[in-house]
Design a protein around this motif. Structure first.
Motif, PDB file in Angstrom:
ATOM      1  N   GLU A   7       3.515  10.895  11.997  1.00  0.00           N
ATOM      2  CA  GLU A   7       4.553   9.869  12.108  1.00  0.00           C
ATOM      3  C   GLU A   7       4.242   8.921  13.260  1.00  0.00           C
ATOM      4  N   ILE A   8       4.470   7.630  13.001  1.00  0.00           N
ATOM      5  CA  ILE A   8       4.247   6.594  14.012  1.00  0.00           C
ATOM      6  C   ILE A   8       5.547   5.839  14.251  1.00  0.00           C
ATOM      7  N   ASP A   9       5.632   5.207  15.415  1.00  0.00           N
ATOM      8  CA  ASP A   9       6.778   4.347  15.706  1.00  0.00           C
ATOM      9  C   ASP A   9       6.543   2.988  15.055  1.00  0.00           C
ATOM     10  N   PRO A  10       7.597   2.398  14.469  1.00  0.00           N
ATOM     11  CA  PRO A  10       7.434   1.083  13.852  1.00  0.00           C
ATOM     12  C   PRO A  10       7.050   0.044  14.881  1.00  0.00           C
ATOM     13  N   PRO A  11       6.426  -1.058  14.544  1.00  0.00           N
ATOM     14  CA  PRO A  11       6.120  -1.442  13.171  1.00  0.00           C
ATOM     15  C   PRO A  11       4.726  -1.024  12.713  1.00  0.00           C
ATOM     16  N   TYR A  12       3.798  -0.698  13.642  1.00  0.00           N
ATOM     17  CA  TYR A  12       2.449  -0.335  13.212  1.00  0.00           C
ATOM     18  C   TYR A  12       1.707   0.381  14.343  1.00  0.00           C
ATOM     19  N   LEU A  54      -2.084  -0.075  10.787  1.00  0.00           N
ATOM     20  CA  LEU A  54      -1.524   0.867   9.820  1.00  0.00           C
ATOM     21  C   LEU A  54      -0.012   0.750   9.918  1.00  0.00           C
ATOM     22  N   LYS A  55       0.621   0.422   8.802  1.00  0.00           N
ATOM     23  CA  LYS A  55       2.061   0.156   8.810  1.00  0.00           C
ATOM     24  C   LYS A  55       2.866   1.248   8.119  1.00  0.00           C
ATOM     25  N   LYS A  72       8.251   6.515  11.426  1.00  0.00           N
ATOM     26  CA  LYS A  72       9.475   7.252  11.783  1.00  0.00           C
ATOM     27  C   LYS A  72      10.675   6.434  11.361  1.00  0.00           C
ATOM     28  N   VAL A  73      11.686   7.123  10.884  1.00  0.00           N
ATOM     29  CA  VAL A  73      12.902   6.443  10.430  1.00  0.00           C
ATOM     30  C   VAL A  73      13.989   6.609  11.452  1.00  0.00           C
TER      31      VAL A  73
END
Length: 73
Positions: A7-12, A54-55, A72-73
């Motif tokens: 999982e990544i933090d938005p936006p990319y 990577l988005k 991540k949401v």
């Protein structure tokens, strides 16, 4: 082949940072070398752009491991 979700933090996240996050490489210099060397695929295609964004939803493969980039949401 098992796919590990990262999982990544938005936006990319940039590809070289993603490889460090997964623990696949120890440093940005190593990440640069393996990417430029054509050892990394994104969605099944060799990617030589270390700054590729990577988005979320991309599958990254390196050194026999496959990772799914998820935001991540």
């Amino acid at each position: 082949m098992a796919v590990t979700v990262i999982e990544i933090d938005p936006p990319y996240i940039k590809l070289e940072q993603f490889l460090k996050l997964t623990g696949s490489v120890d440093t940005g210099g190593v990440a640069k070398n393996v990417i430029i060397g054509g050892e990394v695929t994104v969605d099944g295609e060799v990617c030589v752009m270390r700054g590729k964004k990577l988005k979320g939803g991309e599958k990254v493969a390196f050194d026999g491991q496959t990772y799914l980039c998820k935001v991540k949401v």
